[in-house]
Design a protein around this motif. Structure first.
Motif, PDB file in Angstrom:
ATOM      1  N   GLU A  22       0.828  -1.195   0.000  1.00  0.00           N
ATOM      2  CA  GLU A  22       0.000   0.000   0.000  1.00  0.00           C
ATOM      3  C   GLU A  22       0.866   1.250   0.000  1.00  0.00           C
ATOM      4  O   GLU A  22       2.056   1.216   0.335  1.00  0.00           O
ATOM      5  N   SER A  51       4.269   4.645  -3.621  1.00  0.00           N
ATOM      6  CA  SER A  51       3.159   3.769  -4.004  1.00  0.00           C
ATOM      7  C   SER A  51       3.618   2.795  -5.082  1.00  0.00           C
ATOM      8  O   SER A  51       4.308   3.177  -6.025  1.00  0.00           O
ATOM      9  N   GLN A  54     -11.692   6.490 -13.314  1.00  0.00           N
ATOM     10  CA  GLN A  54     -11.273   5.365 -12.483  1.00  0.00           C
ATOM     11  C   GLN A  54     -10.544   5.952 -11.290  1.00  0.00           C
ATOM     12  O   GLN A  54      -9.533   6.645 -11.441  1.00  0.00           O
ATOM     13  N   THR A  61      -8.493   5.330  -7.873  1.00  0.00           N
ATOM     14  CA  THR A  61      -7.705   4.359  -7.115  1.00  0.00           C
ATOM     15  C   THR A  61      -7.297   5.000  -5.798  1.00  0.00           C
ATOM     16  O   THR A  61      -6.655   6.055  -5.782  1.00  0.00           O
ATOM     17  N   ARG A  82      -9.796  -1.281  -4.120  1.00  0.00           N
ATOM     18  CA  ARG A  82      -8.977  -0.070  -4.138  1.00  0.00           C
ATOM     19  C   ARG A  82      -9.290   0.807  -5.335  1.00  0.00           C
ATOM     20  O   ARG A  82      -9.021   1.993  -5.325  1.00  0.00           O
ATOM     21  N   SER A  83      -9.848   0.199  -6.384  1.00  0.00           N
ATOM     22  CA  SER A  83     -10.094   0.951  -7.617  1.00  0.00           C
ATOM     23  C   SER A  83     -11.550   0.774  -8.027  1.00  0.00           C
ATOM     24  O   SER A  83     -12.066  -0.344  -8.025  1.00  0.00           O
ATOM     25  N   GLU A  84     -12.218   1.871  -8.372  1.00  0.00           N
ATOM     26  CA  GLU A  84     -13.614   1.842  -8.790  1.00  0.00           C
ATOM     27  C   GLU A  84     -13.814   2.797  -9.966  1.00  0.00           C
ATOM     28  O   GLU A  84     -13.091   3.791 -10.105  1.00  0.00           O
ATOM     29  N   THR A  96     -11.851   1.886   3.368  1.00  0.00           N
ATOM     30  CA  THR A  96     -10.458   1.925   2.915  1.00  0.00           C
ATOM     31  C   THR A  96      -9.569   2.573   3.969  1.00  0.00           C
ATOM     32  O   THR A  96      -8.455   2.107   4.235  1.00  0.00           O
ATOM     33  N   HIS A 117      -5.369   5.131  -2.082  1.00  0.00           N
ATOM     34  CA  HIS A 117      -4.199   4.657  -1.339  1.00  0.00           C
ATOM     35  C   HIS A 117      -4.308   5.215   0.079  1.00  0.00           C
ATOM     36  O   HIS A 117      -4.495   6.425   0.262  1.00  0.00           O
TER      37      HIS A 117
END
Length: 734
Positions: A199, A217, A324, A326, A308-310, A300, A328
């Motif tokens: 992460e 990252s 998109q 993402t 983690r990604s939508e 999260t 962290h």
């Protein structure tokens, strides 16, 4: 075939002939069905390959579509560049410079994919590890994806990237990372005291002169190698990010677990729109998860398992944008912060929507064809029996007006079914060479009545307009639908312009996922000054049953019908609109090089008498009892002797009588058991001079691109009237 000919050769006892004949016919029918099924399967496979090729082209890694034998059917640009792949090559040939033993690797992974649907393996090569993924996509097709790490792929990006190998060894640093650190380290421990995890985290990075705070990252992983993104923060607090954060070449934001946008760089603000740091909340500007966005953020931030990604949709009013996102999770001075990296996914979602729309259009098109067939049978029976009743009633009869109403509404229903066929691109076109100036001039009086008194219709023609090849009746329907839509967009009145022009394209035009190839085209523009179409609805106007009108005011088939006719004619249609200023539809039709033919069809049609007596024997084969009853009565009224059969098999049994004289076959095309063209071909082996009329609720193209391929035959589409049926028989026999 030998079994079918044995009775003719008379080499076996008479009692065996019938059985052998039936067995031979059954074998021939089975062979025909096997061949047809194979052709349908091949067509379906080609369609699947074309659809998947669109998506693989967007992949950042080499992707290929191959069959079970390892033949490459399609590949994206990365595969062509890095693997030198192209359709027609063997997959193992493309991989021989990458792997030591490609056939063994391919066989192993393909076998696993056939069993489990998907297989993945990290293949160790000289200097790196290449993860290979294969998916079974049905019909004996496989999608291969090679996650190749291209040396130097981060050299041209403006933010620091460090590539780590085994045991923390640094394999590469790009120019931005070397500028940040001031040297080229050999091991990750020379830069970070703490090993970066999977992460994102805030870490202290050791440069040649000082320590700087940075967000580290992992942005990609390939086997034992991974790429680390190092984002320096000039000061400690997320609200006071330095210029390096604002100028990052990727859209990025700092978000609190409660959804408040603490900071956003310049590209993020450009992508999302108006952002007020500290005031704007993420759930105010994004939607589309199916559950509250704040729940996603808090899960999260708490370190709970979550995506983690939508893919989310921005709530912008000017245009439709998908991103998109993402997330962290980072810890800075004991405070949890979320770093949101954004990617513009509008094109990807558009491709996905186009694919889904294509599948939906294909499914609805097949449904429309089936519905049209059944409705055409019903309408044939309704309008046909209505014609029979009208023959027994004169205009002074009190029931005459009701019968006329039934007949007219049956015709309206037939027109609606025709629209379904046009939308599904399955109607039979009768193209001819046309001058659009004449076509529109013939239609102008009707168009003026359609638009009414409050709307002014203006024509503007190119003085040297060139001819096009199209179905005049269908093209008139296109213009009428576009003009009616323009009228409805101007409830208070206005102006509708129809402009024609010859356009010569020297370069392809690509828009709305379509490409207009170079050449000569005639364009027809229908321009209104109405309310316009909102930007987020502009791409939906050609969808079937989609309408912005109120319930009862529109079917949603008008523009989808237009789209179907234009595409089947070989043209293109595009729409441009500005809300509050009007809409412009542009139709591109290819210029025809064929000489313009005289069209005596209208004169001939006008000379067709309403009733002509005939004589002869007609064998009528129709599985729908109401249609058969109407057709029998109609033909007998005109003097014909009619023999009825409800199936092809029954018709062939009747024809076994060698003394029976038949002048014409009138047969349905699609029936249970043997179809029309098949039984007619068999019957014509012994009766080659019989005339044939095929009738069907499907279009003529439903049983082959070139029709039934039977000599002395014609096609009569359902629904047909009494006069159309009897005239078709009269023309065939005379």
């Amino acid at each position: 075939m030998i079994l079918s000919l044995t009775p003719v050769a008379k080499i076996l006892p008479q009692a065996w002939n019938t059985g052998l004949l039936v067995a031979g016919i059954s074998l021939l029918a089975t062979a025909f069905l096997v061949v047809l099924r194979g052709q349908i399967s091949d067509f379906s496979s080609r369609q699947s390959v074309r659809s998947m090729a669109v998506f693989t082209e967007q992949d950042l890694f080499p992707s290929l579509i191959a069959n079970a034998q390892g033949d490459v059917l399609a590949c994206n640009g990365q595969a062509r560049t890095q693997l030198h792949a192209r359709p027609g090559l063997r997959l193992e040939q493309c991989l021989k410079t990458l792997f030591a033993n490609p056939p063994a690797i391919l066989l192993r992974l393909q076998s696993l994919a056939e069993i489990y649907g998907k297989a993945r393996e990290d293949i160790v090569t000289v200097g790196s590890t290449v993860p290979v993924t294969v998916f079974s996509v049905g019909n004996g097709l496989f999608c291969w994806r090679f996650h190749m790490d291209t040396p130097g792929q981060w050299d041209d990006v403006a933010f620091p990237v460090v590539t780590e190998g085994r045991n923390g060894a640094i394999l590469r640093v790009n120019a931005a990372a070397e500028n940040l650190l001031g040297f080229r380290p050999d091991n990750l421990k020379e830069v970070f005291q703490t090993e970066p995890g999977g992460e994102s985290a805030f870490l202290q990075a050791q440069t040649a002169t000082e320590q700087v705070s940075a967000v580290v990252s992992e942005i990609s992983r390939s086997g034992t190698m991974r790429d680390l993104l190092v984002l320096p923060l000039t000061v400690s607090g997320p609200s006071a990010s330095g210029a390096s954060f604002a100028d990052l070449p990727v859209p990025i934001m700092c978000v609190s677990p409660e959804g408040s946008i603490v900071e956003a760089n310049r590209l993020a603000a450009k992508l999302i729109g108006d952002i007020q740091p500290g005031e704007t909340n993420l759930d105010q500007i994004m939607e589309g998860l199916g559950y509250p966005i704040l729940d996603w953020l808090q899960r999260t931030a708490a370190g709970e398992p979550a995506m983690r990604s939508e893919f989310l949709r921005l709530t912008r009013q000017d245009k439709e944008v998908f991103v998109q996102v993402t997330l962290h999770r980072v810890i800075n001075h004991g405070q949890t912060t979320l770093i949101a990296v954004l990617n513009d996914a509008t094109e990807l979602k558009t491709l996905e929507a186009q694919f889904v729309q294509g599948q939906k259009m294909q499914a609805v098109g097949q449904l429309a064809g089936g519905v049209a067939h059944d409705f055409n049978n019903l309408l044939t029976a309704i309008s046909g029996h209505c014609d029979l009743l009208l023959l027994r009633h004169d205009q002074n009869d009190p029931n005459y007006g009701d019968l006329v109403q039934i007949n007219q509404n049956a015709n309206r229903a037939a027109a609606l079914v025709s629209q379904l066929l046009a939308f599904s691109r399955k109607q039979t076109l009768r193209p001819e060479v046309l001058d659009l100036r004449d076509t529109i001039s013939d239609l102008i009086h009707l168009l003026n009545r359609l638009v009414g008194e409050k709307v002014r219709l203006i024509l503007s023609h190119d003085p040297v307009l060139k001819p096009v090849r199209a179905d005049k009746r269908q093209l008139e329907q296109v213009f009428m639908n576009l003009v009616v839509n323009a009228r409805d967009a101007m409830p208070d009145g206005g102006e509708v312009r129809i402009e024609t022009e010859v356009v010569i394209l020297t370069q392809p035009i690509s828009r709305d996922r379509a490409t207009v190839q170079p050449g000569e085209y005639v364009t027809v523009k229908v321009i209104d000054s109405g309310v316009g179409i909102p930007a987020d609805k502009l791409q939906k106007v050609f969808e079937p049953f989609y309408t912005t009108k109120r319930t009862g005011e529109g079917t949603g088939l008008g523009l989808s019908t237009v789209y179907g006719i234009v595409k089947q004619t070989g043209g293109f249609i595009f729409v441009d609109s500005l809300q509050g200023h009007g809409t412009e539809f542009t139709v591109y039709l290819p210029v025809s090089t064929a000489p313009q033919e005289p069209a005596p069809a209208e004169v001939a049609a006008a000379e067709i008498p309403s009733a002509r007596q005939g004589e002869g024997v007609v064998l009528l084969v129709e599985d729908e009892a109401p249609v058969r009853a109407f057709a029998t009565r109609a033909l007998r009224l005109k003097g014909y002797t009619v023999l009825e059969a409800e199936s092809a098999e029954e018709a062939l049994r009747l024809l076994e009588d060698g003394e029976l004289n038949v002048d014409a076959f009138v047969t349905d095309v699609v029936m249970p058991g043997m179809d029309g063209p098949t039984w007619v071909r068999k019957a014509m082996e012994t009766r080659p001079d019989v005339r044939v009329i095929f009738m069907s609720g499907y279009t003529e193209g439903a049983f082959g691109d070139s029709g039934p391929q039977v000599v002395n035959s014609t096609f009569l589409p359902k629904p047909f009237s009494l006069n159309q049926l009897t005239e078709a028989v009269f023309q065939q026999l005379n």
